[in-house]
Design an enzyme around this catalytic site. Structure first.
Site, PDB file in Angstrom:
ATOM      1  N   GLY A  21      10.037  31.547   4.613  1.00  7.83           N
ATOM      2  CA  GLY A  21       8.467  30.368   4.871  1.00  7.83           C
ATOM      3  C   GLY A  21       8.747  29.489   5.550  1.00  7.83           C
ATOM      4  O   GLY A  21       7.862  28.696   5.190  1.00  7.83           O
ATOM      5  N   ALA A  22       8.888  29.541   6.652  1.00  5.21           N
ATOM      6  CA  ALA A  22       8.857  28.752   7.653  1.00  5.21           C
ATOM      7  C   ALA A  22       7.828  29.054   8.708  1.00  5.21           C
ATOM      8  O   ALA A  22       7.512  28.022   9.966  1.00  5.21           O
ATOM      9  CB  ALA A  22       9.628  28.890   8.448  1.00  5.21           C
ATOM     10  N   THR A  46       5.605  36.294   5.766  1.00  3.37           N
ATOM     11  CA  THR A  46       5.394  37.605   5.336  1.00  3.37           C
ATOM     12  C   THR A  46       4.769  38.941   6.280  1.00  3.37           C
ATOM     13  O   THR A  46       5.317  39.991   5.589  1.00  3.37           O
ATOM     14  CB  THR A  46       5.088  37.461   4.059  1.00  3.37           C
ATOM     15  OG1 THR A  46       3.257  37.030   4.615  1.00  3.37           O
ATOM     16  CG2 THR A  46       5.786  36.731   3.437  1.00  3.37           C
ATOM     17  N   SER A 150       9.293  22.234  -8.179  1.00  2.00           N
ATOM     18  CA  SER A 150       8.102  21.356  -7.308  1.00  2.00           C
ATOM     19  C   SER A 150       8.096  20.510  -9.014  1.00  2.00           C
ATOM     20  O   SER A 150       8.671  20.936 -10.049  1.00  2.00           O
ATOM     21  CB  SER A 150       6.620  22.505  -8.082  1.00  2.00           C
ATOM     22  OG  SER A 150       5.848  21.418  -8.609  1.00  2.00           O
ATOM     23  N   TYR A 163       4.175  29.099 -12.862  1.00  2.00           N
ATOM     24  CA  TYR A 163       4.215  28.202 -11.141  1.00  2.00           C
ATOM     25  C   TYR A 163       5.371  27.322 -12.031  1.00  2.00           C
ATOM     26  O   TYR A 163       6.870  27.583 -11.472  1.00  2.00           O
ATOM     27  CB  TYR A 163       3.499  27.491 -11.153  1.00  2.00           C
ATOM     28  CG  TYR A 163       3.579  27.018  -9.458  1.00  2.00           C
ATOM     29  CD1 TYR A 163       4.043  27.375  -8.519  1.00  2.00           C
ATOM     30  CD2 TYR A 163       3.737  25.508  -9.714  1.00  2.00           C
ATOM     31  CE1 TYR A 163       4.459  26.831  -7.399  1.00  2.00           C
ATOM     32  CE2 TYR A 163       4.056  24.406  -9.145  1.00  2.00           C
ATOM     33  CZ  TYR A 163       4.221  25.598  -7.542  1.00  2.00           C
ATOM     34  OH  TYR A 163       4.827  24.768  -6.733  1.00  2.00           O
ATOM     35  N   ALA A 165       7.170  27.362 -15.220  1.00  2.00           N
ATOM     36  CA  ALA A 165       8.311  28.133 -15.081  1.00  2.00           C
ATOM     37  C   ALA A 165       9.672  28.378 -14.353  1.00  2.00           C
ATOM     38  O   ALA A 165      10.386  28.238 -14.735  1.00  2.00           O
ATOM     39  CB  ALA A 165       8.205  29.494 -16.157  1.00  2.00           C
ATOM     40  N   ALA A 166       8.868  28.970 -13.017  1.00  2.00           N
ATOM     41  CA  ALA A 166       9.747  29.907 -12.242  1.00  2.00           C
ATOM     42  C   ALA A 166      10.530  28.494 -11.233  1.00  2.00           C
ATOM     43  O   ALA A 166      11.602  28.525 -11.112  1.00  2.00           O
ATOM     44  CB  ALA A 166       9.035  30.413 -10.792  1.00  2.00           C
TER      45      ALA A 166
HETATM   46  P1  NAP Z   1       2.573  27.308   2.038  1.00  2.00           P
HETATM   47  O1  NAP Z   1       1.867  26.130   3.128  1.00  2.00           O
HETATM   48  O2  NAP Z   1       1.579  27.705   1.164  1.00  2.00           O
HETATM   49  O3  NAP Z   1       3.947  28.095   2.390  1.00  2.00           O
HETATM   50  C1  NAP Z   1       4.025  29.170   1.657  1.00  2.00           C
HETATM   51  C2  NAP Z   1       5.018  29.473   2.508  1.00  2.00           C
HETATM   52  O4  NAP Z   1       6.220  30.794   1.769  1.00  2.00           O
HETATM   53  C3  NAP Z   1       4.531  30.611   3.639  1.00  2.00           C
HETATM   54  O5  NAP Z   1       5.343  30.496   5.165  1.00  2.00           O
HETATM   55  C4  NAP Z   1       4.345  32.045   2.945  1.00  2.00           C
HETATM   56  O6  NAP Z   1       4.641  32.508   4.674  1.00  2.00           O
HETATM   57  C5  NAP Z   1       5.801  32.117   1.859  1.00  2.00           C
HETATM   58  N1  NAP Z   1       5.323  32.587   1.003  1.00  2.00           N
HETATM   59  C6  NAP Z   1       4.137  32.696   1.041  1.00  2.00           C
HETATM   60  N2  NAP Z   1       4.825  34.424  -0.316  1.00  2.00           N
HETATM   61  C7  NAP Z   1       6.077  34.952  -0.110  1.00  2.00           C
HETATM   62  C8  NAP Z   1       6.532  36.196  -0.104  1.00  2.00           C
HETATM   63  N3  NAP Z   1       6.185  36.809  -1.055  1.00  2.00           N
HETATM   64  N4  NAP Z   1       7.868  36.265   0.651  1.00  2.00           N
HETATM   65  C9  NAP Z   1       8.016  35.668   1.370  1.00  2.00           C
HETATM   66  N5  NAP Z   1       7.232  34.252   1.872  1.00  2.00           N
HETATM   67  C10 NAP Z   1       6.577  33.694   1.033  1.00  2.00           C
HETATM   68  O7  NAP Z   1       2.553  26.533   0.469  1.00  2.00           O
HETATM   69  P2  NAP Z   1       3.964  25.054   0.694  1.00  2.00           P
HETATM   70  O8  NAP Z   1       3.031  23.697  -0.081  1.00  2.00           O
HETATM   71  O9  NAP Z   1       4.227  24.509   2.848  1.00  2.00           O
HETATM   72  O10 NAP Z   1       5.056  25.474   0.083  1.00  2.00           O
HETATM   73  C11 NAP Z   1       6.747  25.215  -0.224  1.00  2.00           C
HETATM   74  C12 NAP Z   1       6.962  25.217  -0.725  1.00  2.00           C
HETATM   75  O11 NAP Z   1       6.743  23.875  -1.636  1.00  2.00           O
HETATM   76  C13 NAP Z   1       6.578  26.384  -1.962  1.00  2.00           C
HETATM   77  O12 NAP Z   1       8.409  26.766  -2.598  1.00  2.00           O
HETATM   78  C14 NAP Z   1       6.023  25.550  -2.754  1.00  2.00           C
HETATM   79  O13 NAP Z   1       6.406  25.812  -4.103  1.00  2.00           O
HETATM   80  C15 NAP Z   1       7.376  24.125  -2.853  1.00  2.00           C
HETATM   81  N6  NAP Z   1       5.220  23.359  -3.632  1.00  2.00           N
HETATM   82  C16 NAP Z   1       4.793  22.862  -2.524  1.00  2.00           C
HETATM   83  C17 NAP Z   1       3.931  21.675  -2.922  1.00  2.00           C
HETATM   84  C18 NAP Z   1       2.543  21.529  -2.331  1.00  2.00           C
HETATM   85  O14 NAP Z   1       2.121  20.507  -2.609  1.00  2.00           O
HETATM   86  N7  NAP Z   1       1.972  21.506  -1.513  1.00  2.00           N
HETATM   87  C19 NAP Z   1       3.979  20.783  -4.371  1.00  2.00           C
HETATM   88  C20 NAP Z   1       5.188  21.131  -5.028  1.00  2.00           C
HETATM   89  C21 NAP Z   1       5.732  21.697  -4.983  1.00  2.00           C
HETATM   90  P3  NAP Z   1       3.215  33.450   5.058  1.00  2.00           P
HETATM   91  O15 NAP Z   1       2.706  32.864   6.222  1.00  2.00           O
HETATM   92  O16 NAP Z   1       3.734  35.031   5.597  1.00  2.00           O
HETATM   93  O17 NAP Z   1       2.195  34.068   3.738  1.00  2.00           O
END
Ligand code: NAP
Length: 256
Positions: A21-22, A46, A150, A163, A165-166
């Site tokens: 997810g980079a 993706t 998270s 979410y 639970a995961a």
């Molecule tokens: P984001 O901006 O929505 O980015 C999500 C990333 O995951 C994107 O690179 C996306 O790829 C990829 N992804 C989505 N579905 C996927 C799949 N089925 N297979 C492989 N990759 C997939 O999310 P973020 O906020 O940066 O979150 C990153 C991590 O931090 C997540 O695990 C999230 O739960 C955790 N987190 C975030 C927050 C927050 O406040 N933002 C808080 C706590 C935890 P595509 O671009 O190709 O869709």
């Protein structure tokens, strides 16, 4: 290896890092941090366009690395990505399981698909990626696995039972794996972000976001790089004696 004040490689120089997810958000910041510190980085998206844009970003920033396609919701895509990693014949030494999604709903309204998608992408995906990378790490007798959970995995949140639970599962998984592989000098840790400014939280309404910021002692929403800095620390030689741990990066929103 010890760190000196002039050493900005953090001991990740020449390491091969895989960040899921980079393409954007926290994963993009993690890839940039690791790459800037000298690691070679494979970032996943993706779609093919997403993978290309990761490679272009690396090029622009002078980071050595590439983008590959990985959809954790698709077993075939996971198998292809793993095969591609194997074909390059280079072992990943830093694995960052960052990719994640939300499908929020109150439990009574939650559809099985909303449950399954989140569990598959956020938890089962990490199981496959760890298995794929562990063999090389065990052979090398070193490695770093950093899983992004998270704060919700610890506090819970109405509308996010799937979410939570995961994410709670990631913490238990990581502690167990940490015990299994510690004798091989492989560490397994979790970084648990709070409210971070990304596409995921852009879905929140302004009022809802403001109410959440008021609960944060540091008084601001976090930046993706706040999380990336903690990941780099765990990946670095400075983090060598930390395993099975969860580092909370949440501005004080939740204190243990
Ligand atoms: P984001 O901006 O929505 O980015 C999500 C990333 O995951 C994107 O690179 C996306 O790829 C990829 N992804 C989505 N579905 C996927 C799949 N089925 N297979 C492989 N990759 C997939 O999310 P973020 O906020 O940066 O979150 C990153 C991590 O931090 C997540 O695990 C999230 O739960 C955790 N987190 C975030 C927050 C927050 O406040 N933002 C808080 C706590 C935890 P595509 O671009 O190709 O869709």
């Amino acid at each position: 290896m010890s760190l000196t004040a002039s050493d900005n490689s953090f001991g990740v120089d020449g390491q091969l890092a895989l960040v899921t997810g980079a393409s954007r958000g926290i994963g993009a910041a993690i890839a940039a941090r690791l790459g800037s510190a000298g690691a070679e980085v494979i970032g996943t998206a993706t779609t093919a366009e997403g993978a290309e844009s990761i490679a272009a970003r690396f090029d622009e920033a002078g980071i050595q690395g590439s983008g590959i396609v990985l959809d954790l919701a698709e077993p075939e895509s996971i198998a292809n990505a793993i095969e591609r990693l194997g074909a390059d014949n280079r072992a990943v030494s830093i694995l960052v399981n960052n990719a994640g999604i939300t499908r929020d709903n109150l439990l009574l309204r939650m559809k099985p698909d909303e449950w399954n998608d989140v569990l598959q992408t956020n938890l089962s995906g990490l199981f496959y990626m760890c298995k794929a990378c562990l063999r090389g790490m065990i052979k090398a007798r070193s490695g770093r696995i950093i899983n992004i959970a998270s704060v919700i995995g610890v506090t819970g949140n109405a509308g996010q039972s799937n979410y939570a639970a995961a994410k709670a599962g990631i913490i238990g998984f990581s502690k167990s794996l940490a015990r299994e592989v510690a004798s091989r000098d492989i560490t397994v840790n979790v970084v648990a972000p709070g409210l971070i400014k990304t596409a995921m939280t852009d879905q929140l309404g302004e009022e809802q976001r403001q109410a959440m910021v008021e609960q944060i002692p540091l008084g601001r929403i976090g930046e993706p790089d706040d999380v990336a800095a903690a990941v780099l620390y765990l990946a670095s030689s400075a983090g060598a004696y930390i395993t099975g741990e969860t580092i909370h990066v949440n501005g004080g929103m939740y204190m243990i």
